[in-house]
Design a protein around this motif. Structure first.
Motif, mmCIF file in Angstrom:
data_model
loop_
_atom_site.group_PDB
_atom_site.id
_atom_site.type_symbol
_atom_site.label_atom_id
_atom_site.label_comp_id
_atom_site.label_asym_id
_atom_site.label_seq_id
_atom_site.Cartn_x
_atom_site.Cartn_y
_atom_site.Cartn_z
ATOM 1 N N GLY A 1 0.831 -1.201 0.000
ATOM 2 C CA GLY A 1 0.000 0.000 0.000
ATOM 3 C C GLY A 1 0.861 1.244 0.000
ATOM 4 N N LYS A 2 0.269 2.344 -0.414
ATOM 5 C CA LYS A 2 0.918 3.658 -0.333
ATOM 6 C C LYS A 2 -0.133 4.703 -0.657
ATOM 7 N N CYS A 3 0.225 5.963 -0.475
ATOM 8 C CA CYS A 3 -0.649 7.083 -0.821
ATOM 9 C C CYS A 3 -1.169 6.930 -2.246
ATOM 10 N N THR A 4 -2.491 7.131 -2.408
ATOM 11 C CA THR A 4 -3.125 6.870 -3.707
ATOM 12 C C THR A 4 -3.585 8.128 -4.436
ATOM 13 N N PHE A 5 -3.495 9.289 -3.802
ATOM 14 C CA PHE A 5 -4.125 10.515 -4.317
ATOM 15 C C PHE A 5 -5.639 10.306 -4.477
ATOM 16 N N CYS A 6 -6.210 9.476 -3.620
ATOM 17 C CA CYS A 6 -7.660 9.278 -3.510
ATOM 18 C C CYS A 6 -8.369 9.073 -4.858
ATOM 19 N N PRO A 7 -8.093 7.992 -5.558
ATOM 20 C CA PRO A 7 -8.623 7.831 -6.915
ATOM 21 C C PRO A 7 -10.150 7.778 -6.994
ATOM 22 N N THR A 8 -10.806 7.188 -5.992
ATOM 23 C CA THR A 8 -12.278 7.142 -6.106
ATOM 24 C C THR A 8 -12.882 8.530 -5.920
#
Lengths: 442, 422
Positions: free
Chosen positions: B289-296
């Motif tokens: 896991g890692k920071c996703t830039f909140c894709p949803t």
């Protein structure tokens, strides 16, 4: 020793199976059982049962003993087959009696190295479903895919090499080999005629050539060190010295492994004539030579790492030098070197048990070096702001049990091979006979 | 590829030349994969650039390539639209090339493959098309949707940060990450020669040349085509942790054991993105896991008002985190940078050689060649910088910092979800 006496010695393992054999088998199975129990825990609870962690703010190292041991076993495998291919390719006939032991060591070590890949990943259930579909689009990117690809190719080459050379021996010794394995021998000998011997010899020469090019240049001097040397992240890993350095560690480890395996076979089956002293004396010289190169390449890294090096590399090198384990492993190799050179100067000092001791020392040192290389590398990243939370890595019992288990698996391979096929090539016996007059000391 | 991002800090000529060479290499590779003539494609591309630069007239371009194009493709689709557009300015030509890329007929796309795509990539002025770093399939389909590519990124103003750690808490709540898994991490640091502390706010850098993505053996770590976000497909990841080892920023956090938040408590709308890939919220056991830039959020699955925002940005009361399209001059990060620069203007009346502003910006570890999409305003940590305790400790806000010692060392007992009994 005549060919007949040689043949008699060669088939000795098939003729009697002692209680000690069964005792060792029980021990080996127990060790594998311990490993299996540990791995079951890991499957059940996740990699949290290991001593690993996240580098960065997590204060851990994501790769540890599993990867270190993987490289170590792969190194033994590569070195083993290089030795065997060299025997065939440049006619190092002295070592022909241990050529097959080296090949078998390669097969066994490569198998446990592959096993380590499975043990290392968090989702072993996906190894097939994720890797195969992604292969065509990932093979030109990921060094890990290069690695798996070349190792697979290499396994195929080694297995081909072994299965071709074994036909000659099995055909000629079959009447003295155990009937119980007849179906296996039938399979090994499919389509065999004595006319093929000459052709097979030529084919094997080419396979040996491929191996001698592939293993040092592309494998242990290539994709395995490139797993680390190409990354932008860790100061201690970068640089072109890793290829030669990995290769020398592989060769020293493999020669040590061959010495130990050959010494055990010689002792257990009374093969003093079959694997003579001169083989061990020769192997000792090679071990001394490659061990020296190993030390020299460590020196290269240390000097370039501390003299006017970039800050992060200086930091990584100083930390490595300060590690008691690093100092210990260098001392172990130096001690082995000292013995080998002393016994070269003063032949009286040379005994096979002492050489086995030196080989065990070298193997322990190279395993420690590999694990330290991985772990220390990860503890000293270029981006050093996280140093405040750097934790320590101590392999968990479950990780350590894998060492016990994989060593036991390699021993088991040899125990099975001993009962299944001639562990020394028939050629080695015949050549001695042909070149009669060559004195073989007992 | 020239760096035309409006947030862009100065790049050296060498770097630009290197990028251009890299693009050229990529284009040749791409063209090699088509059944068409690579050389013709590259010639078309280079001459198209010359037209853009005004070094070659449209007529000369036509004369030079018409026969070869007809011979190679059976027809010259370029004739259909290019001549009318040639009267336009430079961007008019580029638009035409772009429009060609959108052509519905397959053979037009193939003409583009052989020539136009190369022109776009080489000219580099079409919104910084990053062919090399996006899905190869998309690149082969003609490169882009006819608009400037969106490239989400951040401008983080470290001068505004007061180290309150609200962003870290918000990220954890949003994504239900396990203890010690600090996708967003704020660290206070000091330099040897200075007494006052600075802050570094460290999300994933969502690099153009993401080392993690290059090394992934299964393609689980990937860049999302539509917006350049770097994500992990939790359903493909085999958990080898090579991405974590390769990332120079240390932004990855593995799911070593059972996630603290069980599957049943996750909102499905916050797990799968619009492509149906499992890339959001905390990872599953045994994956990275890692920071996703909140894709949803960016997909509109959390409501339209959350598009173009992240949880950490929403939580930041100090106006330090600015998320948005780095290629759009009107986006939040670029606007912030512009405003901030105008507030810190230089006295150019008395000192005319001075720059317009006094704002210093940097990207983290730029020399590693990762081309990160997070731009920082403020003090860059030097090589001798060291982390110090900030004004608010991680414990103060209920966060675990040293995951190794506080969680992982408990072994399988840590799977019980943070209970003290562990």
């Amino acid at each position: 020793m005549s060919t007949d006496a040689g043949r008699e010695a060669l088939v000795r393992p098939f003729q009697r199976t002692t209680k000690r054999y069964y005792g060792l088998l029980a021990l080996v199975l127990l060790a594998i059982g311990v490993f299996a129990a540990g791995y079951t825990q890991q499957l059940q609870h996740g990699l949290i049962v290991t001593g690993l962690g996240d580098w960065g703010s997590g204060g851990g190292v994501p790769w540890g003993l599993y990867i270190g041991a993987f490289i170590w076993w792969v190194g033994i495998a590569h070195g083993g087959i290089i030795l065997s291919a060299a025997v065939r390719l440049i006619g190092l006939d002295t070592y022909q009696p241990v050529a097959r032991i080296a090949e078998l060591l390669t097969i066994a070590a490569l198998s446990v190295a592959g096993l380590y890949i499975i043990v290392h990943v968090g989702r072993p259930d996906r190894i097939v479903t994720s890797i195969i579909p992604a292969w065509p689009t990932r093979v030109h990117w990921s060094p890990l895919v290069w690695d798996v690809t070349v190792i697979t190719l290499y396994f195929v080459l080694t297995a081909t090499y072994l299965s071709l050379t074994i036909r000659y021996d099995v055909h000629r010794l079959r009447d003295r080999m155990p009937d119980i394995f007849d179906p296996v021998y039938d399979l090994m000998l499919i389509g065999y005629t004595e006319k093929e011997d000459e052709i097979v010899e030529r084919m094997v020469w080419w396979v040996a050539l491929a191996i001698i090019i592939l293993a040092p240049l592309l494998l242990h001097g290539g994709v395995i060190p490139w797993l680390f040397a190409l990354l932008p992240s860790m100061a201690g890993w970068a640089g072109g010295v890793q290829g030669p350095s990995f290769l020398m560690i592989a060769l020293t480890s493999a020669i040590s492994g061959v010495i130990i395996a050959a010494a055990i076979f010689r002792r257990v089956y009374g093969w003093q004539e079959l694997i003579g002293d001169e083989v061990f004396r020769g192997l000792a010289k090679w071990l001394g030579f490659f061990g020296l190169l190993f030390l020299w390449l460590q020196l290269q890294q240390v000097v370039t790492g501390i003299f006017a090096a970039p800050v992060s590399l200086t930091h990584a090198t100083e930390a490595k030098l300060a590690k008691p384990l690093y100092q210990a492993l260098i001392a172990m190799v130096v001690a082995a070197e000292a013995y080998i050179f002393a016994s070269a100067l003063k032949p009286k000092l040379f005994t096979i048990p002492r050489l086995v001791g030196a080989s065990l020392l070298v193997l322990a040192a190279t395993l420690t070096e590999k694990v330290l290389f991985v772990v220390e590398g990860l503890q000293h990243a270029h981006f050093s702001l996280y140093d405040g939370v750097a934790g320590t890595y101590v392999p968990s019992l479950i990780e350590l049990s894998s060492l016990l288990g994989t060593t036991a698996i390699v021993v088991l391979y040899f125990m099975i091979f001993a009962k299944l096929i001639p562990v020394v090539e028939l050629h080695a016996v015949e050549d001695e006979h042909d070149a009669d007059g060559e004195e073989v000391s007992a | 590829m020239s760096d035309d991002r409006s947030t862009g800090d100065d790049r050296s000529t060498d770097r630009a030349m290197y990028d251009e060479w890299q693009d050229r290499e990529r284009m040749e590779q791409l063209l090699d994969e088509t059944e068409y003539d690579t050389e013709l494609g590259m010639e078309l591309a280079e001459d198209a650039q010359r037209v853009v630069a005004g070094e070659l007239s449209e007529a000369e371009f036509e004369e030079r390539h018409h026969d070869a194009v007809v011979e190679e493709f059976g027809q010259d689709d370029r004739e259909l639209s290019i001549p009318d557009e040639f009267e336009d300015d430079d961007s008019g030509f580029r638009e035409t090339v772009q429009r060609l890329a959108d052509g519905e007929e397959v053979d037009r796309r193939e003409v583009m493959k052989a020539g136009g795509v190369a022109a776009m990539a080489l000219s580099g002025s079409l919104g910084g098309t990053k062919l090399g770093s996006r899905d190869e399939s998309a690149a082969q389909a003609g490169g882009g949707e006819g608009e400037e590519d969106t490239q989400y990124g951040m401008v983080i103003n470290l001068n505004n940060c007061d180290g309150c750690l609200a962003c870290m808490v918000a990220c954890k709540q949003e994504n239900n990450t396990s203890r010690g898994s600090s996708w967003m991490y704020v660290m206070a640091f000091e330099e040897d020669a200075q007494d006052d502390e600075s802050f570094l706010v460290r999300p994933c850098q969502h690099c153009d040349e993401a080392a993690c993505e290059k090394v992934c053996p299964v393609g689980a770590r990937h860049t999302r085509e539509d917006d350049g976000i770097v994500l992990t497909d939790y359903e493909i990841c085999i958990g080898c942790r090579y991405c974590q080892v390769a990332c120079p920023y240390g932004v990855n956090y593995f799911q070593w054991g059972e996630p603290d938040t069980p599957e049943s408590e996750l909102d499905p709308e916050h797990v799968y993105d619009e492509r149906g890939k499992r890339v959001d919220s905390r990872p599953v056991k045994g994956t990275m896991g890692k920071c996703t830039f909140c894709p949803t959020r960016q997909d509109g699955k959390q409501g339209e008002d959350k598009v173009g925002t992240t949880a950490c940005e929403d939580a930041c009361a100090m106006d330090a985190i600015h998320f948005g399209d780095m290629n759009n001059p009107e986006s939040a990060p670029n606007q912030h940078l512009e405003e901030y620069r105008s507030e810190q203007s230089n006295d150019r009346e008395d000192w005319e050689n001075r720059k317009e502003h006094t704002v210093s910006t940097f990207r983290l570890l730029e020399d590693k060649g990762t081309d990160p999409n997070v731009v920082y305003v403020g003090n860059e940590p030097g090589e001798h910088a060291h982390q110090v305790e900030g004004p608010v400790t991680y414990e103060d806000v209920g966060l675990v910092d040293n995951r190794k010692e506080e969680v992982l060392d408990k072994g399988k007992a840590a799977n019980d979800g943070g209970g003290e009994t562990a």
